[in-house]
Enzyme design. Sequence first.
Site, mmCIF file in Angstrom:
data_model
loop_
_atom_site.group_PDB
_atom_site.id
_atom_site.type_symbol
_atom_site.label_atom_id
_atom_site.label_comp_id
_atom_site.label_asym_id
_atom_site.label_seq_id
_atom_site.Cartn_x
_atom_site.Cartn_y
_atom_site.Cartn_z
ATOM 1 C CG ASN A 79 -1.587 1.331 1.449
ATOM 2 O OD1 ASN A 79 -2.485 1.731 0.729
ATOM 3 N ND2 ASN A 79 -1.141 2.062 2.470
ATOM 4 C CE1 TYR A 160 0.316 7.753 -6.910
ATOM 5 C CE2 TYR A 160 -1.479 8.177 -8.451
ATOM 6 C CZ TYR A 160 -1.007 7.594 -7.284
ATOM 7 O OH TYR A 160 -1.857 6.844 -6.511
ATOM 8 C CE LYS A 164 0.343 4.047 -6.891
ATOM 9 N NZ LYS A 164 0.553 3.091 -5.791
ATOM 10 C CB THR A 193 -5.388 10.010 1.392
ATOM 11 O OG1 THR A 193 -4.838 10.213 0.087
ATOM 12 C CG2 THR A 193 -6.420 8.885 1.345
#
Length: 235
Positions: A79, A160, A164, A193
């Site tokens: 995670n 990013y 991923k 978040t």
Amino acid sequence: MTTMLITGANKGIGFAAARGLVEAGHHVYLGSRDAERGRRAADRLGATAVQLDVTDDASVGAAAAAVEAAGGLDVLVNNAGIQGELSSDGVIGAPDLTAELMRHTFETNVFGIVRVLHAFLPMLSRSAAPVVVNVSSGLASLSRVTTPGTPAYAYRGVAYPASKTAVNAITVQYAKAFPQMRINAVEPGFTSTDLNGHAGAQTVEQGAEIIVRMAQLGPDGPTGGYFDAEGALPW
């Protein structure tokens, strides 16, 4: 009792996933780069804290040794992640991207997963029902980022999404290499978040739902896939 480890779990989606899995009756190791924050988070949940910095070989090795000495591991949730291209001026896009920013992002999001997998795969191989969940992103989907009019298409960042997409490729290749394991990538959704400055549209509990579900897969579950809460996603 199934034993699980979640990296980057002292806050956010990782913490919510840890809570959900503890409540489901599993023994959860809560991995955290900061040992004290991890201990406090684990105490709140009834989990076991383990200091684990995915960018540091010694830290990952020590965490693996501690988990193995305590009995081993059945489920690994990768995670921990960063989105370093977000700044006070917005998203750092292709015109301003540097190799250093790309390297920094990949060190956690990509190399960190490989580092943790390398350390924990021997333990997982001894489990009767080993599972790996790699936390990816909807921005990893090349189908989505090339479809005009979608939020993924509108996103300007490079580091990013690229990291991923690499996570998705890693997931597929490891799933083929370890057919006895259930190894999948998941997209939690646009969740509020620290990673995105709390700009997300859903709660951490909503984001963690797919992680909790896929962490509890049985031996007949899917492997080598890419999923969100609604089902399989396009690569």
